[in-house]
Design a protein around this motif. Sequence first.
Motif, PDB file in Angstrom:
ATOM      1  N   PRO A  61       0.794  -1.234   0.000  1.00  0.00           N
ATOM      2  CA  PRO A  61       0.000   0.000   0.000  1.00  0.00           C
ATOM      3  C   PRO A  61       0.823   1.279   0.000  1.00  0.00           C
ATOM      4  CG  PRO A  61      -0.003  -0.992   2.169  1.00  0.00           C
ATOM      5  CD  PRO A  61       0.665  -1.977   1.261  1.00  0.00           C
ATOM      6  N   CYS A  62       2.128   1.163  -0.200  1.00  0.00           N
ATOM      7  CA  CYS A  62       2.968   2.369  -0.271  1.00  0.00           C
ATOM      8  C   CYS A  62       3.023   2.928  -1.686  1.00  0.00           C
ATOM      9  CB  CYS A  62       4.380   2.059   0.222  1.00  0.00           C
ATOM     10  SG  CYS A  62       5.171   0.689  -0.635  1.00  0.00           S
ATOM     11  N   ILE A  63       2.361   2.270  -2.655  1.00  0.00           N
ATOM     12  CA  ILE A  63       2.288   2.796  -4.016  1.00  0.00           C
ATOM     13  C   ILE A  63       0.868   3.262  -4.295  1.00  0.00           C
ATOM     14  CG2 ILE A  63       4.198   1.385  -4.890  1.00  0.00           C
ATOM     15  CD1 ILE A  63       2.164  -0.526  -6.074  1.00  0.00           C
ATOM     16  N   ALA A  64       0.744   4.227  -5.194  1.00  0.00           N
ATOM     17  CA  ALA A  64      -0.560   4.855  -5.436  1.00  0.00           C
ATOM     18  C   ALA A  64      -1.608   3.870  -5.929  1.00  0.00           C
ATOM     19  CB  ALA A  64      -0.398   6.005  -6.432  1.00  0.00           C
ATOM     20  N   TYR A  65      -1.231   2.956  -6.803  1.00  0.00           N
ATOM     21  CA  TYR A  65      -2.158   1.953  -7.346  1.00  0.00           C
ATOM     22  C   TYR A  65      -2.789   1.141  -6.217  1.00  0.00           C
ATOM     23  CZ  TYR A  65      -3.195  -2.592  -9.681  1.00  0.00           C
ATOM     24  OH  TYR A  65      -3.763  -3.762 -10.114  1.00  0.00           O
ATOM     25  N   ALA A  66      -1.959   0.695  -5.271  1.00  0.00           N
ATOM     26  CA  ALA A  66      -2.459  -0.142  -4.191  1.00  0.00           C
ATOM     27  C   ALA A  66      -3.257   0.655  -3.157  1.00  0.00           C
ATOM     28  CB  ALA A  66      -1.290  -0.856  -3.507  1.00  0.00           C
ATOM     29  N   LEU A  67      -2.816   1.873  -2.871  1.00  0.00           N
ATOM     30  CA  LEU A  67      -3.500   2.694  -1.872  1.00  0.00           C
ATOM     31  C   LEU A  67      -4.784   3.309  -2.424  1.00  0.00           C
ATOM     32  CD1 LEU A  67      -3.700   4.069   0.865  1.00  0.00           C
ATOM     33  CD2 LEU A  67      -2.132   5.830   0.041  1.00  0.00           C
ATOM     34  N   GLY A  68      -4.687   3.855  -3.636  1.00  0.00           N
ATOM     35  CA  GLY A  68      -5.842   4.545  -4.213  1.00  0.00           C
ATOM     36  C   GLY A  68      -6.898   3.623  -4.769  1.00  0.00           C
ATOM     37  N   GLN A  69      -6.513   2.789  -5.734  1.00  0.00           N
ATOM     38  CA  GLN A  69      -7.492   1.941  -6.407  1.00  0.00           C
ATOM     39  C   GLN A  69      -7.841   0.671  -5.626  1.00  0.00           C
ATOM     40  OE1 GLN A  69      -4.844   3.415  -8.807  1.00  0.00           O
ATOM     41  NE2 GLN A  69      -6.414   4.940  -8.393  1.00  0.00           N
ATOM     42  N   ALA A  70      -6.908   0.184  -4.813  1.00  0.00           N
ATOM     43  CA  ALA A  70      -7.144  -1.103  -4.157  1.00  0.00           C
ATOM     44  C   ALA A  70      -7.465  -0.987  -2.668  1.00  0.00           C
ATOM     45  CB  ALA A  70      -5.928  -2.015  -4.352  1.00  0.00           C
ATOM     46  N   GLU A 164       2.645   9.488 -10.073  1.00  0.00           N
ATOM     47  CA  GLU A 164       2.418  10.921 -10.298  1.00  0.00           C
ATOM     48  C   GLU A 164       0.969  11.224 -10.668  1.00  0.00           C
ATOM     49  OE1 GLU A 164       6.777  10.144 -10.849  1.00  0.00           O
ATOM     50  OE2 GLU A 164       4.928   9.154 -11.476  1.00  0.00           O
ATOM     51  N   GLY A 165       0.273  10.252 -11.256  1.00  0.00           N
ATOM     52  CA  GLY A 165      -1.133  10.427 -11.626  1.00  0.00           C
ATOM     53  C   GLY A 165      -2.091   9.789 -10.637  1.00  0.00           C
ATOM     54  N   TRP A 166      -1.598   9.473  -9.453  1.00  0.00           N
ATOM     55  CA  TRP A 166      -2.343   8.810  -8.397  1.00  0.00           C
ATOM     56  C   TRP A 166      -2.854   7.441  -8.829  1.00  0.00           C
ATOM     57  CZ3 TRP A 166      -1.801   8.980  -3.587  1.00  0.00           C
ATOM     58  CH2 TRP A 166      -2.757   8.440  -2.723  1.00  0.00           C
ATOM     59  N   GLY A 167      -1.913   6.622  -9.307  1.00  0.00           N
ATOM     60  CA  GLY A 167      -2.269   5.254  -9.662  1.00  0.00           C
ATOM     61  C   GLY A 167      -2.830   5.161 -11.062  1.00  0.00           C
ATOM     62  N   ALA A 168      -4.002   4.565 -11.190  1.00  0.00           N
ATOM     63  CA  ALA A 168      -4.576   4.258 -12.499  1.00  0.00           C
ATOM     64  C   ALA A 168      -4.826   5.494 -13.343  1.00  0.00           C
ATOM     65  CB  ALA A 168      -5.882   3.490 -12.321  1.00  0.00           C
ATOM     66  N   LEU A 169      -4.341   5.437 -14.572  1.00  0.00           N
ATOM     67  CA  LEU A 169      -4.665   6.443 -15.580  1.00  0.00           C
ATOM     68  C   LEU A 169      -5.626   5.856 -16.606  1.00  0.00           C
ATOM     69  CD1 LEU A 169      -1.101   7.956 -16.132  1.00  0.00           C
ATOM     70  CD2 LEU A 169      -3.013   9.024 -14.912  1.00  0.00           C
ATOM     71  N   THR A 170      -5.511   4.539 -16.817  1.00  0.00           N
ATOM     72  CA  THR A 170      -6.418   3.832 -17.733  1.00  0.00           C
ATOM     73  C   THR A 170      -6.727   2.448 -17.169  1.00  0.00           C
ATOM     74  OG1 THR A 170      -4.626   2.811 -19.015  1.00  0.00           O
ATOM     75  CG2 THR A 170      -5.416   4.972 -19.759  1.00  0.00           C
ATOM     76  N   VAL A 171      -7.891   1.920 -17.529  1.00  0.00           N
ATOM     77  CA  VAL A 171      -8.277   0.547 -17.192  1.00  0.00           C
ATOM     78  C   VAL A 171      -9.163   0.028 -18.314  1.00  0.00           C
ATOM     79  CG1 VAL A 171      -9.458  -0.987 -15.569  1.00  0.00           C
ATOM     80  CG2 VAL A 171      -8.184   0.966 -14.694  1.00  0.00           C
ATOM     81  N   ASN A 172      -9.031  -1.240 -18.645  1.00  0.00           N
ATOM     82  CA  ASN A 172      -9.922  -1.846 -19.629  1.00  0.00           C
ATOM     83  C   ASN A 172     -11.293  -2.102 -19.027  1.00  0.00           C
ATOM     84  OD1 ASN A 172      -9.352  -2.886 -22.489  1.00  0.00           O
ATOM     85  ND2 ASN A 172      -7.357  -3.136 -21.492  1.00  0.00           N
TER      86      ASN A 172
END
Length: 339
Positions: A61-70, A164-172
């Motif tokens: 959870p120290c990365i934006a993808y894990a903290l923000g989206q997950a 820098e973009g707070w995790g996800a910028l795109t998702v399918n």
Amino acid sequence: QIEIAKFDPARTSIMIQSSGTTGVPKIISHSDRSAVSCVKKVVYYDLPMGRGKQLLNALPPCIAYALGQAILYPLAVGTKVILSPTFEADVVRKNIGKFTIAFSAPFHYRYIRDNWDQLTDKEKDSMAKVECLVSGGDKISAEENEQLEKLFETVIVNGYGNNEGWGALTVNPVLHNKYGTVGIPKYEDTIIAYDNDKEEEMPYGEIGEICVLTDTIFLGYEGDEASTSNMKKMHADGKVWLHTGDLGFVDEEGFVTLKGRIRRVIIRQGFKISAYTIETKVTEHADVKECVAVQVADDVEEHVPMIYVVLNQPNKDIEEAEKSILQKCRDELKEYEVP
């Protein structure tokens, strides 16, 4: 009495330590706005979230993808979040049967594929009942995406983003999963392929730097204005865009396909070569398990591309494999791209 802090979109509220994969490690400053806005935007994707759902977060959870989206996103919509104390390749495997959706990296799913015969019938049945597997943090090919979906009997959607973009910028989208792409931008975000030399947007299908217009953009790198200005740039429209440093293109449906990093451009006699292009072609060879292309100094041409290869069979005749791989490169790459 608790004093409520006034909303300040310019105030740093969250700091993320980058790994330094694109240079020296940096401290990435984000505001409340970027975090909250990202949650509001990803809600518009068709991911199966909500009350009664269980999400496995197989990432630190120290990365934006894990903290923000997950973490923040599922909690905001009533989804239970399962955290793991470790982040090894077997995390998803160990939690089969406990989750309805997972946010992980490709190597987690590859581990299950490579150990599929060791799964019990109950575990295989549980995998088929998972509503969605989200993949991010590394590339996954169209062929591999389709292969994993058929094996697991559930959809695997690929996404893309950065700290820098707070995790996800795109998702399918789950209901329109376009293999080989990293999906479509978040709600109200705009993504383009950009020509930095001409300072203009590239047409559909043409490769340029992936740039994003979003309010989930970071405030800056702590104490590093020069690096911040390389990532946040004002375009002719008067708006500040996030320059990702990634090469790719946008198709007519709005889906983004990545083609490597700008910094991984090899210059040979004035020709600009994408290391990704060489690697993609070489890894298509039947003998090749992995490949990386790099730029090395050359007395005649100043710089040339060189490839490092891991073979599928360690006991394979090296000279025979090298000859076959180079012949494929000569047949299918441009002359100046041949390593």
